[in-house]
Design an enzyme around this catalytic site. Structure first.
Site, PDB file in Angstrom:
ATOM      1  N   HIS A 106       0.772  -1.468  -0.021  1.00 43.94           N
ATOM      2  CA  HIS A 106      -0.114   0.053  -0.084  1.00 43.94           C
ATOM      3  C   HIS A 106       0.918   1.371   0.015  1.00 43.94           C
ATOM      4  O   HIS A 106       0.569   2.450  -0.381  1.00 43.94           O
ATOM      5  CB  HIS A 106      -0.803   0.050   1.167  1.00 43.94           C
ATOM      6  CG  HIS A 106      -2.040  -0.952   0.937  1.00 43.94           C
ATOM      7  ND1 HIS A 106      -2.275  -2.222   1.286  1.00 43.94           N
ATOM      8  CD2 HIS A 106      -3.152  -0.487   0.173  1.00 43.94           C
ATOM      9  CE1 HIS A 106      -3.113  -2.702   0.941  1.00 43.94           C
ATOM     10  NE2 HIS A 106      -4.076  -1.914   0.309  1.00 43.94           N
ATOM     11  N   GLU A 152     -10.736  -7.135 -35.691  1.00 42.31           N
ATOM     12  CA  GLU A 152      -9.640  -6.493 -36.282  1.00 42.31           C
ATOM     13  C   GLU A 152      -9.585  -7.481 -37.460  1.00 42.31           C
ATOM     14  O   GLU A 152      -8.405  -7.215 -37.953  1.00 42.31           O
ATOM     15  CB  GLU A 152      -8.235  -6.867 -35.290  1.00 42.31           C
ATOM     16  CG  GLU A 152      -8.045  -8.219 -34.701  1.00 42.31           C
ATOM     17  CD  GLU A 152      -7.195  -8.541 -33.709  1.00 42.31           C
ATOM     18  OE1 GLU A 152      -6.242  -7.550 -33.748  1.00 42.31           O
ATOM     19  OE2 GLU A 152      -7.289  -9.388 -33.192  1.00 42.31           O
ATOM     20  N   ASP A 181      -4.316  -4.531 -36.750  1.00 44.61           N
ATOM     21  CA  ASP A 181      -4.533  -5.592 -37.336  1.00 44.61           C
ATOM     22  C   ASP A 181      -5.493  -5.246 -38.627  1.00 44.61           C
ATOM     23  O   ASP A 181      -5.383  -5.348 -39.865  1.00 44.61           O
ATOM     24  CB  ASP A 181      -4.881  -6.784 -37.069  1.00 44.61           C
ATOM     25  CG  ASP A 181      -3.630  -7.614 -36.410  1.00 44.61           C
ATOM     26  OD1 ASP A 181      -2.451  -7.490 -37.193  1.00 44.61           O
ATOM     27  OD2 ASP A 181      -3.571  -7.824 -35.359  1.00 44.61           O
ATOM     28  N   CYS A 205      -8.814  -0.298 -29.325  1.00 42.25           N
ATOM     29  CA  CYS A 205      -7.843  -0.677 -28.511  1.00 42.25           C
ATOM     30  C   CYS A 205      -6.321  -0.675 -29.426  1.00 42.25           C
ATOM     31  O   CYS A 205      -5.414  -0.610 -28.648  1.00 42.25           O
ATOM     32  CB  CYS A 205      -7.834  -1.900 -27.718  1.00 42.25           C
ATOM     33  SG  CYS A 205      -7.921  -3.455 -28.696  1.00 42.25           S
TER      34      CYS A 205
HETATM   35  C1  PEP Z   1      -4.654  -4.511 -33.003  1.00 39.13           C
HETATM   36  O1  PEP Z   1      -4.503  -5.406 -33.897  1.00 39.13           O
HETATM   37  O2  PEP Z   1      -4.977  -3.202 -33.288  1.00 39.13           O
HETATM   38  C2  PEP Z   1      -4.265  -4.779 -31.539  1.00 39.13           C
HETATM   39  C3  PEP Z   1      -4.549  -3.994 -30.773  1.00 39.13           C
HETATM   40  O3  PEP Z   1      -3.770  -5.835 -31.402  1.00 39.13           O
HETATM   41  P1  PEP Z   1      -2.211  -5.941 -31.491  1.00 39.13           P
HETATM   42  O4  PEP Z   1      -1.546  -4.848 -31.905  1.00 39.13           O
HETATM   43  O5  PEP Z   1      -1.619  -6.805 -30.387  1.00 39.13           O
HETATM   44  O6  PEP Z   1      -2.089  -7.088 -32.638  1.00 39.13           O
HETATM   45 MG    MG Z   2      -4.244  -7.348 -33.496  1.00 42.93          MG
END
Ligand code: PEP
Ligand code: MG
Length: 557
Positions: free
Chosen positions: A188, A430, A454, A501
């Site tokens: 902590h 993706e 991707d 992401c």
């Molecule tokens: C992506 O493909 O956008 C992703 C977040 O996965 P990675 O970059 O790990 O393939």
């Molecule tokens: Mg990816």
């Protein structure tokens, strides 16, 4: 110049004089007592006073670092009332005729050893807590005070270890950084340092040398490096680094705790992408609302053989616990393509990016997949874990995955192992296939997270690993942006949420467009969270929505 290497647990650069804190609690004198009743009374009174101090500390910490972080003093109060702890002390007094101080010290040692020998890193860290409450009682019994800062001007604190109570009692206006020889990033004290945003390094073995007391040092909380009596070159280099981090901190202070909401009230979740639990400190420091992508394959990449279920479980559990109730989205194994692992003994492929990678490996080697899923479900009992599957192209795959998840859940149930049966299941969008059938996929899962890295390579037919092809890679190609829009619409029509992401989530020239599309979550590297938050706060979506979406659909040209 002497360089000491430790582990940075809170980023930031500090220059200053080192003040070594030595505990003022005297060595506990062991003595044989006759009047056991009186000794028990002394202990009871000291315990009552300790309890009162902890209540005060709780209030102080709540005001300074928030309720969540003040909870540690609540936990200390509970530990103080623990029946086993109290009866061990009392039996030390009555059966062994020990004075109260040494009965408390003996119990503290026994309990701390018991915690330290547990497999669970979270429980191991509790050894420090039991020592902390015991030292408090001993201090009260011995009429001693906790260590304090003697200097009038701000200093860098050096200590063997710092208990949370000591950390919170220190005058923050006098602390430039914390450096300890011991400690764990899960303790902590580390959490409090991060919450207070004070650069902190633990495991800095050698810092407690008396000759270092009062010397000039530089602490790099990002790398864990400490420079004692730094040379001119190091001073200049670190001044530059400090300037950059101070600018970031200014932003941080202003936006910490501020909800990411546009001027007209549209909310969005700002999550962080991480590759390991070691990245968690920066997640906290940058005020992420959760983890949007934990790339679990790094656990496999770091090893020479398959990580066991238990090894994985410990990591996922630790991530869940460190996130304190915030959502932690863990992506299942995504190897293949650029992430090759020898011990998987995959056959060589001509075109691995389009070969047997990610979910395809998991579905063709279910034992590997099930081991990871068991670890994830087991960890789901310890926090808010969500599971996400990469490289999806069809509804059939998702149904297969869900069947395997049910099998794993049934196994755990029959073994009497706890897990959260409502653990959210999401997929990465993706591949163009997944984007185009996102209306169908949305009926099968709890959320979408768009992996633009991707998605871009597969949509534009540009190998993301090939620098020669980069000139042909338009990351803001309308095909990608329209797909993102479609995916968000299909998610919402089916009552689920959609986030991004991939790296595009952090492109601030697109934040307004993502808001206009109604994207629910952006998951980016921790350092980008605050600048994006600022952008969101400055945006009025209703003013720009039609213009941006019409432009996207080419209706203006
Ligand atoms: C992506 O493909 O956008 C992703 C977040 O996965 P990675 O970059 O790990 O393939
Ligand atoms: Mg990816």
């Amino acid at each position: 110049m002497v360089t000491i290497h430790g582990q940075g647990v809170c980023g930031g650069i500090a220059f200053g004089k080192l003040e070594l804190l030595k505990k003022s609690v005297k060595l506990v004198q062991k003595s044989h007592i006759e009047d056991t009743k009186r000794e028990i009374q002394r202990f009871e009174q000291a315990k009552e006073k300790a309890s009162q101090q902890l209540r005060e500390l709780y209030e102080k910490a709540k005001a300074e670092v928030g309720e969540e972080n003040a909870m540690i003093f609540d936990i200390h109060s509970m530990m103080l009332e623990d029946e086993d702890y109290i009866s061990s002390i009392k039996s030390g007094i009555t059966a062994q005729r020990l004075n109260a101080e040494s009965a408390v010290a003996m119990t503290a040692d026994n309990f701390a050893h018991m915690f330290a020998s547990m497999d669970d890193s979270y429980m191991q860290a509790r050894a420090g807590d039991v020592r902390d409450i015991s030292e408090r009682i001993i201090s009260i019994l011995a009429n001693a005070s906790m260590a304090g800062i003697s200097s009038d001007s701000p200093v860098i604190i050096g200590a063997r270890d710092l208990a949370p109570s000591e950390t919170v009692q220190l005058d923050k206006s006098k602390i430039l950084a914390f450096v300890t020889e011991e400690g764990s990033s899960n303790s902590h004290t580390s959490i409090l340092a991060r919450t207070m945003n004070i650069p902190a390094v633990i495991g800095a073995v050698g810092i407690m040398e008396d000759i270092f007391n009062g010397t000039d040092i530089i602490v790099d909380g990002f790398t864990g490096e400490i420079y004692v009596n730094p040379d001119m070159h190091t001073v200049l280099k670190m001044q530059q680094k400090k300037q950059q981090s101070d600018e970031q901190n200014k932003l941080l202070r202003k936006l910490r705790g501020v909800e990411p909401k546009t001027k007209d009230g549209q909310k969005i979740l700002l999550y962080a992408n991480i590759g390991s639990i070691e990245d968690m400190p920066s997640v906290y420091a940058n005020d992420a609302m959760g983890i949007g992508l934990f790339r679990s394959e790094f656990i496999y990449l770091e090893r020479k053989s398959f990580p066991t279920e238990d090894e994985q479980f410990e990591i996922y559990k630790s991530a869940a616990q460190k996130a304190i109730g915030k959502r932690v989205i863990i992506r299942t194994l995504d190897i293949g393509a650029d992430k090759q692992i020898d011990y998987f003994q995959m056959p060589k492929e001509e075109n691995p990016a389009m070969g047997v990678r990610a979910i395809r490996i998991c579905l063709s080697r279910p034992n590997i997949f099930k081991t990871q899923l068991r670890a994830l479900y087991r960890a789901s009992a310890f926090g808010n874990i969500a599971i996400m599957f990469p490289m999806i192209t069809s509804v059939k795959e998702v149904k297969q995955i869900k069947e395997i998840c049910s099998e794993v859940q049934n196994e755990l149930k029959s073994e009497g192992i706890h897990f959260n049966p409502d653990t959210e299941l999401g997929i990465m969008i993706e591949t163009p296939a997944a984007a185009i059938i996102s209306d169908m996929l949305a009926k099968e899962v709890d959320f979408f997270s768009i992996g633009t890295n991707d998605l871009t390579q597969y949509t534009l037919a540009v190998d993301r690993q090939n620098p020669l092809a980069e000139a042909f890679c338009d990351i803001k190609h309308p095909a990608i942006l329209r797909m993102i829009h479609t995916v968000a619409e299909n998610a919402h029509k089916n009552g689920i949420w959609a986030g991004i992401c991939g790296e595009l989530a952090g492109d601030m020239s697109l934040t307004e467009l993502f808001l206009a599309m109604g994207i629910d979550e952006l998951s980016v590297s921790p350092g980008l969270i605050l600048p994006i938050k600022q952008k969101i706060l400055d945006t009025n979506v209703s003013e720009i929505r039609d213009k941006l979406l019409n432009k996207l659909l080419n209706k203006l040209e």
